[in-house]
Design an enzyme around this catalytic site. Structure first.
Site, PDB file in Angstrom:
ATOM      1  N   GLY A 210      22.185  35.631  32.240  1.00 24.44           N
ATOM      2  CA  GLY A 210      22.445  34.615  31.227  1.00 24.44           C
ATOM      3  C   GLY A 210      22.667  35.119  29.823  1.00 24.44           C
TER       4      GLY A 210
ATOM      5  N   PRO B  12      22.085  40.531  34.483  1.00 28.27           N
ATOM      6  CA  PRO B  12      23.239  40.151  33.666  1.00 28.27           C
ATOM      7  C   PRO B  12      24.543  40.328  34.436  1.00 28.27           C
ATOM      8  CG  PRO B  12      22.416  42.311  33.013  1.00 28.27           C
ATOM      9  CD  PRO B  12      21.535  41.839  34.124  1.00 28.27           C
TER      10      PRO B  12
ATOM     11  N   CYS C 236      50.818  22.142  37.618  1.00 30.21           N
ATOM     12  CA  CYS C 236      51.212  20.753  37.371  1.00 30.21           C
ATOM     13  C   CYS C 236      49.995  19.897  37.083  1.00 30.21           C
ATOM     14  CB  CYS C 236      51.986  20.232  38.567  1.00 30.21           C
ATOM     15  SG  CYS C 236      53.469  21.199  38.790  1.00 30.21           S
ATOM     16  N   GLU C 237      49.279  20.240  36.032  1.00 34.61           N
ATOM     17  CA  GLU C 237      48.151  19.439  35.565  1.00 34.61           C
ATOM     18  C   GLU C 237      48.094  19.536  34.046  1.00 34.61           C
ATOM     19  OE1 GLU C 237      44.456  19.030  37.301  1.00 34.61           O
ATOM     20  OE2 GLU C 237      45.026  19.814  39.280  1.00 34.61           O
TER      21      GLU C 237
END
Ligand code: LLP
Length: 409
Positions: free
Chosen positions: A225, A263, A332-333
């Site tokens: 994190g 990590p 195509c978005e």
């Protein structure tokens, strides 16, 4: 623009576009940085979270550095074994793990970080001759986006806090000898505070285990994190401060011999750029669009989490910003964008856009959406360049499909 001693435009000329480019030295330096920050204070094991980037060459580089592995699937376990890790250098942390997958992990002699009572009992039926630890849900979460917060109480992850001592007790009765305690708060949260509060939770659990079950932990694992500064104005996390505070809590409060961290992002994110070519420039009444050949099939983070990735025009690196563009892909978005409202030098078809910090959850989250083949990956090091993944072909894309013969009549 030069990456690992190689001109960005030379990489695209040779390998095409889009292409992920990783600087080997950056991977090595990041590993050394995080390992040494903690190892100054106590014995430290880094389990690189290979979900961030599981290219075999990167796994190999980290193996050479002495890293260990956090694996979440049998596929990741197998990749790491093939990259040269011995099973004891891998820790398998799954969620909603199927019994066949558990058998696969046990069969490869890889230690298991158990996420639920169901998993514990199903594992006991397979074998108790495997080192285990538990993932607790510490009821403390952290993350750059709600989708990646894992440690808060409402998530699917870990043994509930009020049951964690029972889990160790049941494990002992079943014949296991648990060796560790783990949490993962979430990914990319900027604050140190949740790590410290979470460590306090682990310390108090570990004290209860000693007092109530006479069980000492070999390792305490604070998960992954650690954030990186994606925005040029972000500050990095103070790793030395984090290391000092966390290790002093573990050393003072427990008899654990080792701290473990997992990590992913910190080790690989800033080692890699995505180079993508401008294929179309469109001016609309509202916007200027730089249309490139990489979409959210190549890099999903901006579309999925609204993540910021810095961009620059690689072949106009020395020119000042002039026009504000949205950098958008070929899918195509409408959500198919890599960057929004960025001031860039005037771009033309053929320019190469560099998307920064794409080594973590870049290629590893890429997909074939819109039937687009996965891109190449290239490793650069001190002026040398190596292909580390071939571009997928259309044939390979179609390879697993089967046509019922009655449809061919
Ligand atoms: N350990 C466990 C158990 C994890 O689930 C993760 C990440 C890590 C370690 C490594 O976290 P890191 O150090 O890389 O933050 N796709 C998202 C991130 C999801 C992370 C999932 N688990 C993104 O692109 O930001």
């Amino acid at each position: 623009m030069i990456i690992g001693g190689v001109k960005a435009t030379d990489i695209v000329s040779k390998h095409g576009s889009p292409v992920y480019v990783t600087d080997e030295e950056a991977v090595r330096n990041n590993y050394r940085r995080v390992h040494s920050a903690f190892a100054k204070h106590m014995p430290t094991r880094i389990n690189y979270a290979c979900k961030a980037n599981s290219n075999l060459a990167i796994l190999r580089i980290l193996e050479q550095e002495g890293s260990c592995i956090d694996a979440v699937s049998i596929g990741e376990v197998e990749a790491c074994l093939r990259a040269g890790y011995s099973p004891d250098r891998i820790l398998y942390t799954g969620v909603n793990v199927s019994t066949p997958e558990l058998k696969g992990v046990v069969g490869r002699r890889v230690p298991i970080n158990v996420d639920s009572f169901s998993e514990l009992r199903r594992l006991a039926a397979i074998s108790t001759d495997v080192p285990i630890s538990f993932r607790v849900n510490p009821e403390i979460g952290s993350g750059h986006h709600e989708k990646v917060v894992t440690g808060s109480r409402s998530t699917k992850f870990g043994i509930p806090l009020n049951k964690i001592v029972d889990a160790y007790s049941e494990a002992l009765q079943l014949g296991f000898r648990p060796v560790g305690l783990h949490f993962h708060l979430g990914s990319g949260g900027q604050d140190i505070e949740p790590f410290l509060k979470g460590t306090d939770v682990l310390v108090s659990i570990s004290q209860r285990l000693e007092a109530e079950l006479g069980l000492g932990m070999k390792f305490i694992d604070i998960g992954g994190g650690i954030p990186i500064p994606y925005h040029p104005e972000d500050a990095p996390m103070d790793l030395d401060h984090l290391a000092e505070e966390v290790t002093s809590r573990i050393k003072n409060g427990t008899s654990a011999q080792q701290i473990v961290l997992e990590p992913g992002r910190f080790i690989v994110a800033d080692s890699t750029v995505l180079l993508t070519t401008v294929v179309d420039v469109k001016e609309t009444p509202d916007k200027m669009f730089a249309g490139v050949d990489a979409g959210f099939n190549t890099l999903v983070r901006p579309a999925f989490y609204g993540s910021f990735h810095h961009v620059a025009v690689a072949n106009k690196f020395d020119r000042p910003g002039e026009i504000t563009y949205d950098v958008v892909g070929p899918l195509c978005e409408t959500g198919d964008h890599l960057a929004r409202e960025r001031l860039l030098p005037r771009v033309e078809e053929g320019d190469v856009i560099c998307v920064y910090d794409t080594g973590a959850y870049g290629f590893s989250m890429a997909s074939n959406y819109n039937m687009r083949p996965l891109p190449r990956e290239v490793l650069v090091n001190k002026g040398e360049m190596n292909l580390i993944r071939e571009r997928e072909s259309i044939d390979e894309l179609l390879r697993h499909q089967r046509m019922p013969s009655r449809l061919m009549l």
